[in-house]
Motif scaffolding. Structure first.
Motif, short mmCIF file in Angstrom:
data_model
loop_
_atom_site.label_atom_id
_atom_site.label_comp_id
_atom_site.label_asym_id
_atom_site.label_seq_id
_atom_site.Cartn_x
_atom_site.Cartn_y
_atom_site.Cartn_z
N SER A 275 0.83 -1.22 0.00
CA SER A 275 0.00 0.00 0.00
C SER A 275 0.86 1.26 0.00
O SER A 275 0.55 2.23 -0.69
CB SER A 275 -0.92 -0.01 1.22
OG SER A 275 -1.79 -1.12 1.19
N ILE A 276 1.95 1.24 0.77
CA ILE A 276 2.84 2.40 0.80
C ILE A 276 3.53 2.56 -0.54
O ILE A 276 3.70 3.69 -1.04
CB ILE A 276 3.86 2.24 1.94
CG1 ILE A 276 3.14 2.21 3.29
CG2 ILE A 276 4.89 3.36 1.91
CD1 ILE A 276 4.04 1.87 4.45
N SER A 277 3.93 1.45 -1.15
CA SER A 277 4.60 1.53 -2.45
C SER A 277 3.67 2.07 -3.53
O SER A 277 4.10 2.84 -4.40
CB SER A 277 5.10 0.13 -2.85
OG SER A 277 5.69 0.15 -4.13
N GLU A 278 2.40 1.70 -3.49
CA GLU A 278 1.45 2.17 -4.50
C GLU A 278 1.09 3.64 -4.31
O GLU A 278 0.75 4.32 -5.29
CB GLU A 278 0.18 1.32 -4.45
CG GLU A 278 0.38 -0.13 -4.89
CD GLU A 278 -0.87 -0.97 -4.71
OE1 GLU A 278 -0.90 -2.08 -5.25
OE2 GLU A 278 -1.80 -0.50 -4.04
N GLY A 279 1.18 4.14 -3.10
CA GLY A 279 0.76 5.52 -2.85
C GLY A 279 1.88 6.53 -2.77
O GLY A 279 1.61 7.74 -2.68
N GLU A 280 3.15 6.10 -2.81
CA GLU A 280 4.24 7.05 -2.61
C GLU A 280 4.36 8.04 -3.76
O GLU A 280 4.87 9.15 -3.57
CB GLU A 280 5.56 6.30 -2.39
CG GLU A 280 5.98 5.35 -3.50
CD GLU A 280 6.86 6.04 -4.52
OE1 GLU A 280 7.33 7.15 -4.21
OE2 GLU A 280 7.07 5.47 -5.61
N ARG A 281 3.89 7.71 -4.95
CA ARG A 281 3.95 8.65 -6.07
C ARG A 281 2.96 9.80 -5.91
O ARG A 281 3.13 10.86 -6.51
CB ARG A 281 3.68 7.92 -7.39
CG ARG A 281 4.70 6.84 -7.72
CD ARG A 281 4.37 6.18 -9.04
NE ARG A 281 5.32 5.12 -9.36
CZ ARG A 281 5.25 4.36 -10.45
NH1 ARG A 281 4.25 4.56 -11.33
NH2 ARG A 281 6.15 3.41 -10.66
N TYR A 282 1.94 9.58 -5.12
CA TYR A 282 0.88 10.59 -4.97
C TYR A 282 0.84 11.15 -3.54
O TYR A 282 -0.20 11.59 -3.08
CB TYR A 282 -0.47 9.97 -5.33
CG TYR A 282 -0.50 9.30 -6.67
CD1 TYR A 282 -0.76 10.03 -7.83
CD2 TYR A 282 -0.26 7.93 -6.80
CE1 TYR A 282 -0.79 9.41 -9.07
CE2 TYR A 282 -0.27 7.31 -8.04
CZ TYR A 282 -0.54 8.06 -9.17
OH TYR A 282 -0.56 7.45 -10.41
N VAL A 283 1.99 11.09 -2.85
CA VAL A 283 2.00 11.48 -1.46
C VAL A 283 1.72 12.98 -1.28
O VAL A 283 1.19 13.40 -0.24
CB VAL A 283 3.36 11.10 -0.82
CG1 VAL A 283 4.51 11.88 -1.44
CG2 VAL A 283 3.33 11.28 0.68
N ARG A 284 2.04 13.80 -2.28
CA ARG A 284 1.79 15.24 -2.15
C ARG A 284 0.34 15.60 -2.39
O ARG A 284 -0.22 16.47 -1.72
CB ARG A 284 2.68 16.00 -3.14
CG ARG A 284 4.18 15.91 -2.82
CD ARG A 284 4.98 16.80 -3.74
NE ARG A 284 6.39 16.79 -3.41
CZ ARG A 284 7.32 17.50 -4.05
NH1 ARG A 284 6.96 18.28 -5.08
NH2 ARG A 284 8.59 17.42 -3.68
N VAL A 285 -0.30 14.95 -3.36
CA VAL A 285 -1.68 15.30 -3.69
C VAL A 285 -2.69 14.44 -2.93
O VAL A 285 -3.82 14.87 -2.70
CB VAL A 285 -1.92 15.17 -5.21
CG1 VAL A 285 -1.09 16.20 -5.96
CG2 VAL A 285 -1.58 13.77 -5.69
N SER A 286 -2.30 13.21 -2.58
CA SER A 286 -3.19 12.30 -1.84
C SER A 286 -2.42 11.64 -0.71
O SER A 286 -2.09 10.45 -0.76
CB SER A 286 -3.79 11.24 -2.78
OG SER A 286 -4.50 11.83 -3.83
N PRO A 287 -2.08 12.39 0.33
CA PRO A 287 -1.25 11.82 1.41
C PRO A 287 -1.94 10.72 2.20
O PRO A 287 -1.27 9.92 2.85
CB PRO A 287 -0.94 13.04 2.30
CG PRO A 287 -2.05 14.00 2.02
CD PRO A 287 -2.41 13.80 0.59
N HIS A 288 -3.27 10.65 2.13
CA HIS A 288 -3.97 9.61 2.89
C HIS A 288 -3.63 8.21 2.39
O HIS A 288 -3.75 7.24 3.16
CB HIS A 288 -5.49 9.84 2.80
CG HIS A 288 -6.04 9.67 1.41
ND1 HIS A 288 -6.04 10.68 0.48
CD2 HIS A 288 -6.59 8.59 0.79
CE1 HIS A 288 -6.57 10.25 -0.65
NE2 HIS A 288 -6.93 8.99 -0.49
N MET A 289 -3.21 8.08 1.15
CA MET A 289 -2.87 6.76 0.62
C MET A 289 -1.63 6.18 1.30
O MET A 289 -1.45 4.96 1.33
CB MET A 289 -2.64 6.86 -0.89
CG MET A 289 -3.87 7.26 -1.69
SD MET A 289 -3.54 7.57 -3.43
CE MET A 289 -2.81 6.03 -3.93
N VAL A 290 -0.77 7.05 1.84
CA VAL A 290 0.46 6.60 2.48
C VAL A 290 0.40 6.75 3.99
O VAL A 290 0.97 5.93 4.72
CB VAL A 290 1.67 7.39 1.91
CG1 VAL A 290 2.97 6.99 2.60
CG2 VAL A 290 1.78 7.19 0.41
#
Length: 325
Positions: free
Chosen positions: A280-295
């Motif tokens: 889950s962290i690997s999939e969301g690290e590209r969008y950490v600035r716009v969607s930080p909830h994913m990480v």
């Protein structure tokens, strides 16, 4: 005539007097507490752990994570695998407490179900490391000689191998992107990798404990009485050498949770269709600035689990180490 003194001795009953040496049975004084029975090492450790708030906090969190891994449906009814693209990267709301990821999957459901793979990998890796490394440590410490020298040099080779480099080589070879492994094979490969790269530390701990214990009086007495090797190891050596391993095993579970997440984040650990915090962290690290909830939420659960096991290990170490009391 009869002797009056003799008659008096026969006819007169003697008055019983309490003996000066006898002590009357007197109960404990009022308000006095009964003496406690002597406790052993584990009894003293449990007595100290019960008074340590760090133990209760960490144990409560660990029980929560274990229940979450065993029965995730008790915490969520969402689907961790399937999602709707219409909800892609939608933030937290009443419908999705932790929001949704890039493919519209519920982050809360994926975080809850991710605890299963992470904790199962960590626990099985810890058990495998303890069994393999502990057995070799008992053999090297008790036998000595050329067996000790040979196994110790092999352990030095593995001990000098960097963890991430060794994991990268093993998992890239047997679990690369070109291999279509099942979920069972992926988890087993990660467990085997962690065991192969971690057993030398356990072996050294067990070896040093056996070397210090096998020269004690009760072991020498058991050997002099003709006790077999298996009896000496199982009855005398093993119970008195488990304290360091118990402390290290608790901390090792937390370390393995972090190691599995790191390997999955790099793309060489657990992979789809497995659900884990690292994925889950690997999939969301590209969008950490716009969607930080994913990480943020998978990271929060991962950090809490690691800290809980480390805190439990520190509490057990303080309870079992007499120097820290």
């Amino acid at each position: 005539m009869s002797d009056p003194s003799t008659a008096s001795l026969v006819s007169t009953s003697r008055v019983e007097r309490p003996s000066e040496t006898e002590t009357p049975d007197v109960g404990p004084p009022a308000g006095a507490q009964p003496q406690e029975k002597p406790r052993g090492l584990l009894g003293d450790a449990w007595h100290d752990l019960r008074r340590n708030p760090l133990f209760w906090i960490s144990a409560t969190l660990i029980v929560l994570f274990v229940v979450m891994a065993a029965f995730p449906s008790l915490f969520t009814s969402g689907d961790p695998v399937n999602g709707a693209l219409s909800r892609s990267r939608v933030g937290p709301s009443a419908e999705g407490w932790f929001g949704y990821d890039l493919q519209g999957r519920d982050v809360y459901a994926r975080t809850i179900y991710g605890a299963r793979a992470s904790i199962v990998v960590a626990l099985l890796s810890t058990v495998g490391t303890l069994l393999f490394g502990g057995a070799l440590g008992i053999i090297t410490g008790y036998r000595g000689g050329w067996i000790d020298s040979l196994l110790s040099r092999i352990a030095d080779v593995f001990f000098g191998l960097p963890f991430m480099l060794g994991a990268l080589v093993i998992l890239t070879t047997f679990n690369g992107a070109d291999r279509d492994n099942s979920e069972f094979k992926i988890i087993n490969m990660v467990i085997i990798t962690l065991v192969v790269l971690s057993w030398p530390v356990v072996m050294r701990l067990m070896r040093s404990s056996v070397l210090a214990t096998k020269e004690t009086d009760y072991v020498l007495a058991a050997r002099a009485l003709g006790a077999s090797t298996s009896r000496i190891i199982l009855k005398h050596l093993l119970p008195n050498c488990l304290a360091p391993l118990l402390i290290y095993a608790t901390i090792m579970v937390g370390s393995f949770i972090g190691a599995e997440a790191t390997l999955s984040f790099l793309g060489i650990g657990l992979k789809q269709p497995v659900v884990s915090w690292g994925i889950s962290i690997s999939e969301g690290e590209r969008y950490v600035r716009v969607s930080p909830h994913m990480v943020f939420f998978p990271c929060a659960f991962l950090i809490t689990a690691v800290i809980s096991f480390v805190m439990l290990g520190e509490a057990i170490r303080e309870a079992l180490d007499p120097k820290l009391r």
